[in-house]
Design an enzyme around this catalytic site. Sequence first.
Site, PDB file in Angstrom:
ATOM      1  N   CYS A  73       0.837  -1.211   0.000  1.00  0.00           N
ATOM      2  CA  CYS A  73       0.000   0.000   0.000  1.00  0.00           C
ATOM      3  C   CYS A  73       0.865   1.251   0.000  1.00  0.00           C
ATOM      4  CB  CYS A  73      -0.904   0.028   1.236  1.00  0.00           C
ATOM      5  SG  CYS A  73      -1.954  -1.385   1.409  1.00  0.00           S
TER       6      CYS A  73
HETATM    7  N1  SAJ Z   1       6.818   2.101   8.660  1.00  0.00           N
HETATM    8  C1  SAJ Z   1       7.883   2.806   9.198  1.00  0.00           C
HETATM    9  N2  SAJ Z   1       7.637   3.683  10.208  1.00  0.00           N
HETATM   10  C2  SAJ Z   1       6.372   3.882  10.692  1.00  0.00           C
HETATM   11  C3  SAJ Z   1       5.309   3.158  10.128  1.00  0.00           C
HETATM   12  C4  SAJ Z   1       5.556   2.269   9.119  1.00  0.00           C
HETATM   13  O1  SAJ Z   1       9.026   2.646   8.783  1.00  0.00           O
HETATM   14  O2  SAJ Z   1       6.216   4.681  11.622  1.00  0.00           O
HETATM   15  C5  SAJ Z   1       7.072   1.180   7.558  1.00  0.00           C
HETATM   16  C6  SAJ Z   1       6.717  -0.247   7.894  1.00  0.00           C
HETATM   17  O3  SAJ Z   1       7.812  -0.907   8.479  1.00  0.00           O
HETATM   18  C7  SAJ Z   1       6.372  -0.815   6.523  1.00  0.00           C
HETATM   19  C8  SAJ Z   1       5.794   0.379   5.783  1.00  0.00           C
HETATM   20  O4  SAJ Z   1       6.233   1.540   6.484  1.00  0.00           O
HETATM   21  O5  SAJ Z   1       7.536  -1.258   5.871  1.00  0.00           O
HETATM   22  C9  SAJ Z   1       4.286   0.381   5.740  1.00  0.00           C
HETATM   23  O6  SAJ Z   1       3.858   0.182   7.049  1.00  0.00           O
HETATM   24  P1  SAJ Z   1       2.313   0.491   7.515  1.00  0.00           P
HETATM   25  O7  SAJ Z   1       2.317   0.494   9.001  1.00  0.00           O
HETATM   26  O8  SAJ Z   1       1.803   1.666   6.826  1.00  0.00           O
HETATM   27  O9  SAJ Z   1       1.549  -0.835   7.111  1.00  0.00           O
HETATM   28  P2  SAJ Z   1       0.804  -1.243   5.795  1.00  0.00           P
HETATM   29  O10 SAJ Z   1       1.620  -1.087   4.562  1.00  0.00           O
HETATM   30  O11 SAJ Z   1       0.247  -2.580   6.087  1.00  0.00           O
HETATM   31  O12 SAJ Z   1      -0.330  -0.171   5.692  1.00  0.00           O
HETATM   32  C10 SAJ Z   1      -1.627  -0.534   5.995  1.00  0.00           C
HETATM   33  C11 SAJ Z   1      -2.446   0.506   5.319  1.00  0.00           C
HETATM   34  N3  SAJ Z   1      -3.793   0.084   5.284  1.00  0.00           N
HETATM   35  C12 SAJ Z   1      -4.502   0.337   4.162  1.00  0.00           C
HETATM   36  O13 SAJ Z   1      -4.035   0.861   3.177  1.00  0.00           O
HETATM   37  C13 SAJ Z   1      -5.901  -0.078   4.184  1.00  0.00           C
HETATM   38  C14 SAJ Z   1      -2.364   1.827   6.062  1.00  0.00           C
HETATM   39  O14 SAJ Z   1      -3.355   2.721   5.570  1.00  0.00           O
HETATM   40  C15 SAJ Z   1      -2.585   1.613   7.529  1.00  0.00           C
HETATM   41  O15 SAJ Z   1      -2.533   2.863   8.180  1.00  0.00           O
HETATM   42  C16 SAJ Z   1      -1.494   0.701   8.031  1.00  0.00           C
HETATM   43  O16 SAJ Z   1      -1.753  -0.566   7.411  1.00  0.00           O
HETATM   44  C17 SAJ Z   1      -1.525   0.567   9.535  1.00  0.00           C
HETATM   45  O17 SAJ Z   1      -1.862   1.570  10.195  1.00  0.00           O
HETATM   46  O18 SAJ Z   1      -1.140  -0.491  10.000  1.00  0.00           O
END
Ligand code: SAJ
Length: 460
Positions: free
Chosen positions: A274
Amino acid sequence: MSHSVSLRRRLTDRTARVGVVGLGYVGLPLAVEFARAGFVTTGIDLDRRKIDAVNQGTSYIPDVQTAEVARLVSGRKLDATDDFSIVAELDTINICVPTPLRKTKDPDMSYIVSAVEKIAQYLHPGMLIILESTTYPGTTEELVQPMLEAGGLKAGVDFFLAFSPERVDPGNPTFNTHNVPKVVGGVGPESTELASLLYGAAIETIVPVSSPQAAEMVKLLENTFRMVNIGLVNEIALMCDRLGLDVWEVVNAAATKPFGFMPFYPGPGLGGHCIPIDPFYLSWKAKQTGFDPRFIELAGQINGGMPHFVVEKITDALNRHQKSINGSTVLILGIAYKRDIDDMRESPSLDVMALLHQKGAHVRYADPYVPTLSARAWHGGFDMQTDAITPSALAEADCVAILTEHRTVDYDMVLNSSRLIVDTRNAISGKHAHVFKLGAPAPVMTVQDRMPAANEKAVA
Ligand code: SAJ
C-alpha cells in the site's frame, strides 16, 4: 418499478445476490461480511486454489476464521467460482483486485481492466458495481464507467456505479472490515445511496462523499500521509545520526504531546503493498495535470534511500570490528515488511540483502514468519531458508542486522549472543558497545577497537 427501487428492496430484505471479484486479503473478508449479513454471496477469482479453499469451507487469510467460512458455506451463504457468467445472476459486485505499479512507477491498471471487461459481458440493468481497488482519482468515471456503458446501459440510471476504498490492515487485532468506517462515493446520488445500503448491512459506519473521485482521493490522502510522514521521520533519523542525537528518544518524547503530533518511527525503508505504491498513483495523476507532486517524490527518494543508509551503518559496525563487508557473514533478522506478519512485498530487508550480497557479504536471514525466500524475491541468485534464531546462529554472524522487529523474538538473547548488532527498529533497549542503532550515535570507539598501524606494535 425503477431499477433503484427494486435493488433497494432486495438490499433491504437481503435477497440481493452479491458478488466479490478478487478473493485476497480485501475481497475474502468483505465476502464473508456480506454473507454474514445474510446475502447469498459469490466470490469470483482466477486462482482455483482460493476457489477450492472457500468451497471446502476453509480460509487462507489469517484474519478470516476457517470456522466462519465453513459455517457460511455449509449454510449456502457463500461460495466461489472462476466463471464470470455468474455475473448475469448477481445484483451487486465489488471489485477487489490488485493495483500494483509498473517498474516505471506508472499505475498497472491491467487487473481492473480485465475484471471490468469480464463483468461488462454480463452487466444487466439494475446492477450495482463498486470498485474498491486503490487507484488514481478519476479511475471509476474515466476508465470503468465507459467500459461498462459500452453496451448501452447508462451509469446512475440503468445500473449503479461507485468507488469505496479498502481500509484493510492485515493482522490488526482491533480494526477489521466490519468496524472500520467505509467511505463511499457514487456516480449520482442513487449510486451512493445504494452502495451505502449494501455496505450498511455489513459494516458499522458508512461515510458517503460527493463522488467516486472524492472517495478515490480520500484513500490516497490516507496513505500518502503515512508515506510522507515516514519519509519525514527517516530524514529526522539521518539528521540525528549527524547531530549525535538518538532519534528514538526524540520521537518518543515528542509523542508525549497529547495533541497536534502523531509518532512515526524510522526504519530501513518502506515496504508493503500500500504505502510505497498508492502515493505514486496520486503523483502519476497529478503529473497528468502538469502538477509537480514534490512531497511524494521527495518522500519516495528518502524512503528509497534508507536501505543504502542501513548498509552504510553495517559497514561502519563491521569496520569497528576491523572487518569489511566483503567476506563477512551478515544475518538479517526479520525480512517481512513489517513486524508480526509474513508478507514480504516491497520489504526493504530484501533491498538491504541484495546490496550486501553485491558487496561480497555472505547474507543469511532469520524470520519466524518467513520460512523460505526465493532467489527472485531478493535478487541474490539463490533460494534461502530461514535460520533458527539461536545463540549459535547469532554468534556465527559477524553482524546481525535487525530490520523487522517481530515481537516473538527474544531480543535479550539476540543482544547477548551476537558479536555485533545493527538495530534499525529500536528493538534493543539501552546502549551497548556492540550495538549500532539507526538514527543514534555509534558506540564510543575505545583504544582496543583501534587497529594498530602495520608498523606499530599491537598495544598490549
Ligand atoms: N513504517 C515505518 N515507520 C512507521 C510506520 C511504518 O518505517 O512509523 C514502515 C513499515 O515498516 C512498513 C511500511 O512503512 O515497511 C508500511 O507500514 P504500515 O504500518 O503503513 O503498514 P501497511 O503497509 O500494512 O499499511 C496498511 C495501510 N492500510 C490500508 O491501506 C488499508 C495503512 O493505511 C494503515 O494505516 C497501516 O496498514 C496501519 O496503520 O497499519
